[in-house]
Motif scaffolding. Sequence first.
Motif, short mmCIF file in Angstrom:
data_model
loop_
_atom_site.label_atom_id
_atom_site.label_comp_id
_atom_site.label_asym_id
_atom_site.label_seq_id
_atom_site.Cartn_x
_atom_site.Cartn_y
_atom_site.Cartn_z
N TRP A 213 1.14 -1.75 -0.07
CA TRP A 213 -0.21 0.68 0.58
C TRP A 213 1.18 1.33 0.48
CZ3 TRP A 213 -4.36 1.84 -0.96
CH2 TRP A 213 -6.14 0.98 -0.89
N MET A 214 2.20 1.68 0.89
CA MET A 214 2.64 2.38 0.74
C MET A 214 3.82 2.94 0.13
SD MET A 214 2.44 3.47 5.63
CE MET A 214 3.50 1.13 5.56
N ASN A 215 4.58 1.66 -0.63
CA ASN A 215 5.74 1.15 -1.10
C ASN A 215 5.23 2.39 -2.21
OD1 ASN A 215 8.43 -0.19 -2.03
ND2 ASN A 215 7.48 -0.62 -3.44
N VAL A 216 4.45 2.39 -3.60
CA VAL A 216 4.43 3.45 -4.52
C VAL A 216 4.31 4.87 -3.55
CG1 VAL A 216 2.83 4.08 -6.55
CG2 VAL A 216 3.43 1.69 -5.90
N GLU A 217 3.54 4.74 -2.57
CA GLU A 217 3.44 6.50 -2.57
C GLU A 217 4.86 7.59 -1.77
OE1 GLU A 217 -1.57 7.39 -2.27
OE2 GLU A 217 -0.72 6.81 0.11
N PRO B 62 2.61 13.14 -5.30
CA PRO B 62 2.34 13.30 -6.32
C PRO B 62 1.61 12.46 -7.59
CG PRO B 62 4.95 13.27 -6.18
CD PRO B 62 4.31 12.99 -5.44
N TYR B 63 0.22 12.62 -8.65
CA TYR B 63 0.19 11.68 -9.05
C TYR B 63 -0.27 12.16 -10.30
CZ TYR B 63 -4.01 14.88 -8.87
OH TYR B 63 -5.00 15.95 -8.88
N SER C 156 -5.46 6.86 -15.91
CA SER C 156 -7.23 7.42 -16.42
C SER C 156 -7.39 7.34 -14.26
CB SER C 156 -7.71 6.61 -17.12
OG SER C 156 -7.52 5.62 -17.08
N LEU C 157 -7.36 5.95 -13.80
CA LEU C 157 -7.98 5.33 -12.88
C LEU C 157 -7.30 6.53 -11.18
CD1 LEU C 157 -10.20 3.61 -11.00
CD2 LEU C 157 -8.66 1.95 -10.45
N ALA C 158 -6.14 6.37 -11.55
CA ALA C 158 -5.31 7.04 -10.12
C ALA C 158 -5.46 8.34 -10.20
CB ALA C 158 -3.93 6.78 -10.37
N TYR C 159 -5.76 9.08 -11.91
CA TYR C 159 -6.33 10.68 -11.74
C TYR C 159 -7.66 10.68 -11.40
CZ TYR C 159 -6.64 15.37 -13.87
OH TYR C 159 -6.55 16.55 -13.74
N TYR D 131 0.03 17.52 -6.35
CA TYR D 131 -0.26 16.29 -5.67
C TYR D 131 -1.44 16.48 -4.51
CZ TYR D 131 0.91 20.27 -2.42
OH TYR D 131 0.38 21.58 -1.70
N GLN D 132 -1.65 16.13 -4.35
CA GLN D 132 -2.60 15.18 -2.63
C GLN D 132 -1.96 14.75 -1.32
OE1 GLN D 132 -5.52 12.37 -3.70
NE2 GLN D 132 -4.58 10.66 -3.83
N ASP D 133 -3.10 15.20 -0.27
CA ASP D 133 -2.30 15.20 0.57
C ASP D 133 -2.89 13.76 1.59
OD1 ASP D 133 -0.99 18.10 0.65
OD2 ASP D 133 -2.40 18.69 1.93
N VAL D 134 -1.75 13.33 1.43
CA VAL D 134 -1.79 11.40 2.35
C VAL D 134 -1.96 11.46 3.60
CG1 VAL D 134 -1.91 8.92 2.14
CG2 VAL D 134 -2.35 10.48 -0.31
N SER D 135 -2.64 10.79 4.49
CA SER D 135 -1.56 10.35 6.17
C SER D 135 -2.34 9.03 6.03
CB SER D 135 -2.21 10.96 6.82
OG SER D 135 -2.66 12.76 6.25
N TYR D 136 -1.12 8.46 6.77
CA TYR D 136 -1.07 7.58 7.39
C TYR D 136 -0.46 6.98 8.79
CZ TYR D 136 -0.58 4.93 2.75
OH TYR D 136 -0.45 4.52 0.76
#
Length: 276
Positions: free
Chosen positions: A55-59, A81-82, A104-107, A177-182
């Motif tokens: 889950w976290m590796n790519v982001e 970044p996306y 397209s799905l990620a965007y 980019y979008q803000d992501v929290s884990y």
Amino acid sequence: MRRLGFTLVELLIATVVAAILGTALARLLVSDSRFVALQESMLGARRTARTAMNWMNVELRMISDGGLLDAAPESVAVRVPYAFGMVCDRVSGDLYVSLLPVDSLAYANATADGLAWRRSTGIYSFVSGVGVTMSTDTIICAGDSIKTVPGGKILALSGTPSGAPNQPVIGSVAYLYQDVSYKFAASTDLPGRIGLWRKAGSAAYEELVAPFDTAAGFGFLVGGSTTALTSPPADLTTVTGLELRLVGASDFIPRKATRAQTFDLVPQLRFGNRNP
């Protein structure tokens, strides 16, 4: 006529032998059952840790310098970044950006929390709260010799600064980019255990996977060191990567064990879009 049969002694001996064999067989079955349960618990702990890493590796690998917003031993907030592209021009207050083709799905699932653009020094500057509108005006980017490749997009962004030195420079590399929290926090899927949670933008936290051991959390890599800090430094811009302390735990405590089985997976992820 004499009747054939067994004497009492023979019956007693047969009974004792059968009891011994039955006890041995029962112990063998119990031992096999415990071994299988132990293996299942170990596999469950390993599966939990690996799922979290996937889950976290790519982001987390895509983060650039300055992309770490907030940090604690049990949680991090990052700018992910996306969509990458190049700044074309500013027209009527809007900044036009030509994007490279993107999934397209990620965007579609991402929400633009801001724009990052790269200065000549290699450092990224961040602009939060931008408005994003799709544009069909290909002349703006073509006029600056920036080609929009097939499958790419042209965006008009509002809310970006218009004066130097904070105005994005024409021809500079940029990304949305979008803000992501884990965070590792109490699980709702498995009450009393710890789960990994994720939140994107202003959406609510979503539990990804559970359970984890209480030792699960984040370490912080500073500079080129491979020894992670257990707590984040005061200056988060010095953090160049994260150590994921993914201590997965089994769903159940195997028989004869005193605690759930655990599996330690501790990868180190360096931020990929860093200033060399």
